[in-house]
Design a protein around this motif. Structure first.
Motif, PDB file in Angstrom:
ATOM      1  N   SER A 145       0.839  -1.197   0.000  1.00 62.25           N
ATOM      2  CA  SER A 145       0.000   0.000   0.000  1.00 62.25           C
ATOM      3  C   SER A 145       0.873   1.245   0.000  1.00 62.25           C
ATOM      4  N   GLU A 146       0.204   2.388  -0.055  1.00 64.55           N
ATOM      5  CA  GLU A 146       0.900   3.675   0.031  1.00 64.55           C
ATOM      6  C   GLU A 146       0.589   4.368   1.354  1.00 64.55           C
ATOM      7  N   LEU A 147       0.281   3.596   2.376  1.00 64.23           N
ATOM      8  CA  LEU A 147       0.045   4.159   3.701  1.00 64.23           C
ATOM      9  C   LEU A 147       1.319   4.795   4.238  1.00 64.23           C
ATOM     10  N   PRO A 148       1.224   5.733   5.175  1.00 64.30           N
ATOM     11  CA  PRO A 148       2.419   6.352   5.754  1.00 64.30           C
ATOM     12  C   PRO A 148       3.321   5.308   6.415  1.00 64.30           C
ATOM     13  N   ASP A 149       4.613   5.585   6.411  1.00 66.59           N
ATOM     14  CA  ASP A 149       5.582   4.637   6.962  1.00 66.59           C
ATOM     15  C   ASP A 149       5.276   4.219   8.403  1.00 66.59           C
ATOM     16  N   PRO A 150       4.883   5.148   9.311  1.00 65.46           N
ATOM     17  CA  PRO A 150       4.574   4.709  10.685  1.00 65.46           C
ATOM     18  C   PRO A 150       3.407   3.716  10.736  1.00 65.46           C
ATOM     19  N   ALA A 151       2.421   3.907   9.860  1.00 64.44           N
ATOM     20  CA  ALA A 151       1.290   2.979   9.822  1.00 64.44           C
ATOM     21  C   ALA A 151       1.736   1.612   9.324  1.00 64.44           C
ATOM     22  N   ILE A 152       2.579   1.591   8.310  1.00 68.08           N
ATOM     23  CA  ILE A 152       3.081   0.321   7.779  1.00 68.08           C
ATOM     24  C   ILE A 152       3.887  -0.416   8.845  1.00 68.08           C
ATOM     25  N   GLU A 153       4.750   0.307   9.559  1.00 65.66           N
ATOM     26  CA  GLU A 153       5.526  -0.306  10.635  1.00 65.66           C
ATOM     27  C   GLU A 153       4.597  -0.888  11.706  1.00 65.66           C
ATOM     28  N   ALA A 154       3.565  -0.137  12.090  1.00 65.63           N
ATOM     29  CA  ALA A 154       2.631  -0.615  13.105  1.00 65.63           C
ATOM     30  C   ALA A 154       1.909  -1.874  12.644  1.00 65.63           C
ATOM     31  N   ILE A 155       1.400  -1.865  11.421  1.00 65.08           N
ATOM     32  CA  ILE A 155       0.663  -3.020  10.893  1.00 65.08           C
ATOM     33  C   ILE A 155       1.552  -4.260  10.874  1.00 65.08           C
ATOM     34  N   HIS A 156       2.770  -4.121  10.355  1.00 63.54           N
ATOM     35  CA  HIS A 156       3.654  -5.276  10.221  1.00 63.54           C
ATOM     36  C   HIS A 156       4.095  -5.816  11.575  1.00 63.54           C
ATOM     37  N   ARG A 157       4.422  -4.937  12.516  1.00 57.67           N
ATOM     38  CA  ARG A 157       4.879  -5.407  13.817  1.00 57.67           C
ATOM     39  C   ARG A 157       3.727  -6.031  14.616  1.00 57.67           C
ATOM     40  N   ILE A 158       2.556  -5.418  14.597  1.00 59.85           N
ATOM     41  CA  ILE A 158       1.407  -5.984  15.299  1.00 59.85           C
ATOM     42  C   ILE A 158       1.051  -7.345  14.720  1.00 59.85           C
ATOM     43  N   THR A 159       1.170  -7.479  13.407  1.00 63.05           N
ATOM     44  CA  THR A 159       0.811  -8.720  12.727  1.00 63.05           C
ATOM     45  C   THR A 159       1.843  -9.819  12.949  1.00 63.05           C
ATOM     46  N   SER A 160       3.128  -9.467  12.908  1.00 66.16           N
ATOM     47  CA  SER A 160       4.175 -10.492  12.881  1.00 66.16           C
ATOM     48  C   SER A 160       4.850 -10.753  14.224  1.00 66.16           C
ATOM     49  N   ASP A 161       4.870  -9.762  15.127  1.00 64.11           N
ATOM     50  CA  ASP A 161       5.653  -9.924  16.357  1.00 64.11           C
ATOM     51  C   ASP A 161       5.028  -9.147  17.518  1.00 64.11           C
ATOM     52  N   PRO A 162       3.740  -9.382  17.812  1.00 60.54           N
ATOM     53  CA  PRO A 162       3.053  -8.549  18.808  1.00 60.54           C
ATOM     54  C   PRO A 162       3.570  -8.725  20.233  1.00 60.54           C
ATOM     55  N   ALA A 163       4.155  -9.865  20.539  1.00 58.20           N
ATOM     56  CA  ALA A 163       4.590 -10.119  21.921  1.00 58.20           C
ATOM     57  C   ALA A 163       5.742  -9.220  22.346  1.00 58.20           C
ATOM     58  N   ARG A 164       6.442  -8.614  21.374  1.00 58.50           N
ATOM     59  CA  ARG A 164       7.616  -7.810  21.727  1.00 58.50           C
ATOM     60  C   ARG A 164       7.426  -6.321  21.440  1.00 58.50           C
ATOM     61  N   LEU A 165       6.194  -5.883  21.356  1.00 58.12           N
ATOM     62  CA  LEU A 165       5.949  -4.450  21.231  1.00 58.12           C
ATOM     63  C   LEU A 165       6.269  -3.771  22.554  1.00 58.12           C
ATOM     64  N   THR A 166       6.814  -2.564  22.484  1.00 59.89           N
ATOM     65  CA  THR A 166       7.199  -1.840  23.698  1.00 59.89           C
ATOM     66  C   THR A 166       6.642  -0.425  23.688  1.00 59.89           C
ATOM     67  N   ARG A 167       6.655   0.180  24.861  1.00 63.52           N
ATOM     68  CA  ARG A 167       6.197   1.571  24.971  1.00 63.52           C
ATOM     69  C   ARG A 167       7.103   2.491  24.162  1.00 63.52           C
ATOM     70  N   THR A 168       8.394   2.194  24.147  1.00 58.91           N
ATOM     71  CA  THR A 168       9.324   3.007  23.352  1.00 58.91           C
ATOM     72  C   THR A 168       8.959   2.959  21.886  1.00 58.91           C
ATOM     73  N   TRP A 169       8.666   1.762  21.390  1.00 58.12           N
ATOM     74  CA  TRP A 169       8.248   1.597  19.989  1.00 58.12           C
ATOM     75  C   TRP A 169       6.980   2.400  19.720  1.00 58.12           C
ATOM     76  N   PHE A 170       6.012   2.305  20.617  1.00 62.74           N
ATOM     77  CA  PHE A 170       4.752   3.029  20.467  1.00 62.74           C
ATOM     78  C   PHE A 170       4.986   4.533  20.444  1.00 62.74           C
ATOM     79  N   ASP A 171       5.819   5.021  21.352  1.00 62.06           N
ATOM     80  CA  ASP A 171       6.102   6.456  21.412  1.00 62.06           C
ATOM     81  C   ASP A 171       6.818   6.938  20.149  1.00 62.06           C
TER      82      ASP A 171
END
Length: 246
Positions: free
Chosen positions: A76-102
């Motif tokens: 897609s042509e979604l903004p880079d932060p959205a693409i990063e969020a989608i891919h990380r939530i989809t592929s590796d949700p157990a290791r999401l951090t507050r730093t990543w979110f911020d």
């Protein structure tokens, strides 16, 4: 032909499941609180691309995700932060951090956009997983409907020590009455998306078909082929395999 016919399914599919999936696809195509219909469908398209993303595979295998740099394989042509969020939530949700979110917020993905994106991802992943379990092809994504998002923040939001503000049942505004059902209590896993009430409604609709309605969580009877103990055993095992926080 209507979507979700399940004519090729190897077992009969309950009507309430089919209805819930059709409602989810209708909502997916419509403008939401923060994303247009086209953007919401693009989020769904992007999460399907994440399953074959080379960067996601390398990060998943690494000791730390940030140890691997590169670019996602996008659809897609979604903004880079959205693409990063989608891919990380989809592929590796157990290791999401507050730093990543911020860092996503600093890059331009604000809390409203993030929660609605999360709601779309949860909805589509659930339905796609259902299809894979049945061994049937994934449902084609719907055609987006025109229109602009409402950009409405609900009443009663407040920080509670989580990454996002949430709404306690006693703080629900008039437009959100009944958001958590008849109970005066609501689990954090439901309230987590209350910044976007429609995301909560979509989650409740799918949960009622795939699992149990919120109103039935305190009951042992299910009126399903599996009894409650069997359902919890399966749910617990799946959660463990997915490294769920809960």
């Amino acid at each position: 032909m209507q979507p979700f016919s399940y004519a090729d399914a190897p077992v009969p599919v309950r009507e309430d499941l089919t209805d819930a999936h059709r409602r989810a696809w209708q909502n997916l195509a419509r403008p939401g609180n923060w994303w247009t219909g086209a953007e919401r469908v693009a989020i769904a398209d992007e999460l399907r691309a994440a399953s074959s993303c080379q960067l996601c595979r390398e990060r998943k295998a690494a000791l730390k995700p940030n140890a691997v740099s590169g670019s996602h394989d996008t659809a897609s042509e979604l903004p880079d932060p959205a693409i990063e969020a989608i891919h990380r939530i989809t592929s590796d949700p157990a290791r999401l951090t507050r730093t990543w979110f911020d860092e996503l917020a600093t890059a331009g993905l604000d809390d409203g956009h993030y929660v609605e994106l999360l709601g779309v991802v949860v909805c589509v992943l659930s339905i796609d997983a259902f299809h894979r379990a049945l061994g049937v092809v994934l449902e084609p994504l719907p055609r987006p409907e025109p229109g602009e998002p409402s950009r409405r923040r609900p009443e009663g939001l407040a920080p509670e020590g989580a990454w996002l503000p949430m709404i306690r049942p006693e703080r629900l505004g008039e437009a959100e009455r009944g958001l958590y059902g008849r109970s005066a209590m609501s689990a954090n896993v439901i309230r987590a998306m209350s910044l976007v009430p429609d995301a909560v409604r979509e989650l409740r609709s799918l949960s009622a078909a795939h699992y149990l309605a919120i109103e039935n969580m305190q009951r042992m009877e299910t009126n399903r082929a599996l009894d409650r103990a069997q359902m919890e055993l399966v749910a617990g095992r799946v959660s463990a395999l997915n490294e769920c926080f809960y």
